[in-house]
Design an enzyme around this catalytic site. Structure first.
Site: not given
Ligand code: PAP
Length: 345
Positions: A146, A168
């Site tokens: 991440h 997203r």
């Protein structure tokens, strides 16, 4: 080096956190700006992104000890933007010579994709006293992170290893985080209201955020070096999974042959990694610990839909976040229009 148990006591005397972190990291934390955390008392601003204490320590270990190789493949995301899915797709593509999608013993049927594509910071380098010997792992290495692109070790950027990034739309990402944090947030921290969480998100105070910096970092690198970074949108992959699966396979260096395509390999992998299929597996219904100890795998599979934000966010919230995104992404060429703004009217 001995492990020190650090207990942070905030001014109200109740806000406590116990983390296994080193004295050096504890020292560092004292010097960093901090914000209220989502599932730890605080987030700290480390190298221009917000992060939990234990993750900062792991990231330092990654930066100091992970020496990438040309063949390494890295799956990067900001939390809740499709990591579990992208890891499954990438694993199925890269390992399909050993495990065909329709094989009864396919690893994705018995393991969560986070176990098969381990996180650098949550798994491999999570314990700063046990640096893994990566030379013992099979090649190519398929790894997850991440971390923002600027925080990756120099070797990742200097060598030919490839990065696939999934973004997203920030509306659904927030909603997904909100539900997830409600499950993970320890009781002693007290509740985090929707309004407060939304405000933190809009100010960028979210793990590995601000999310706009996170996505723009990978976005610009994908424009500058498309052979290095493949930039995928969750919504587009959802809409046409097979098309993007082929693109992903080509990018990773494992293109589908005509024979494979005609034999249904692309559709087979899309189905194997689909939300409905994965959610229904025993390992994802009752399994634990795919990311960290005690973690319930089922919490990684909620709805897997595009547009669920409309069920939670008020018109004012939608307006605020839309304005932020328009401002932050202005001129970048990165848009989420069809998934966000157009639904505003
Ligand atoms: P992580 O950052 O903790 O690894 P991540 O996998 O990025 O989480 O995000 C979880 C979201 O992806 C969930 O979205 P939701 O809360 O809106 O439902 C989850 O449902 C969704 N997801 C998980 N697996 C899939 C899949 N195979 N296809 C599509 N979406 C999925």
């Amino acid at each position: 080096m001995a492990i020190t148990r650090v207990i942070e006591n905030e001014s109200n005397g109740q806000d406590q956190q116990q983390e296994l972190i080193s004295p050096e990291c504890k020292e560092l934390l004292i010097s960093l700006p901090k914000e209220r955390g989502w599932r730890t008392p605080n987030l700290y601003l480390y190298q221009h992104f917000w992060c939990q204490p234990k993750e900062i320590q792991a990231i330092i270990s990654v930066q100091n000890h992970y020496n990438a190789e040309n063949t390494d493949l890295i799956v990067a995301t900001i939390p809740k933007s499709g990591t579990t899915w992208l890891k499954a797709l990438s694993f199925a593509i890269v390992n399909r010579r050993n495990f065909a999608h329709n094989q009864k013993n396919h690893p994705l049927l018995t393991s969560n994709s986070h176990e098969l594509v381990p996180f650098l910071e949550y798994k491999l380098f999570a314990d700063y006293e046990n640096i893994p010997d990566m030379s013992r792992f099979p090649r190519p290495l398929l790894l997850g992170t991440h971390m923002p692109i600027n925080a990756l070790p120099d070797s990742v950027m200097d060598l030919k290893c490839k990065i696939v990034y999934m973004v997203r739309n920030p509306f659904d990402t927030f909603v997904s985080i909100w539900h997830f944090m409600n499950k993970l947030r320890p009781e002693y921290l007290g509740p985090l209201s929707l309004e407060e969480a939304f405000d933190m998100y809009c100010r960028g105070a979210i793990g590995f955020g601000p999310y706009w910096d996170h996505m723009l970092g990978y976005w610009y690198e994908s424009l500058r070096a498309p052979q290095k970074v493949l930039f995928l949108k969750y919504e587009e992959v959802k809409e046409n999974t097979c098309f993007h699966l082929k693109k992903l396979a080509e990018f990773l260096g494992f293109p589908f042959s005509l024979e494979e395509e005609e034999g249904g390999a692309v559709e087979g992998i899309a189905k194997l990694c689909s939300f409905d299929k994965m959610k229904d597996l025993d390992v994802n219904k009752t399994g634990k610990g795919a990311i960290t100890a005690g973690f319930e795998n089922r919490d990684l599979f909620r709805k897997g839909e595009v547009g669920d934000w409309a069920n939670l966010l008020t018109p004012l919230m939608v307006e605020r976040l839309t304005d932020i995104m328009e401002e932050k992404l202005a001129g970048s060429g990165l848009t989420f229009g069809v998934f966000c703004n157009e639904k505003r009217s």
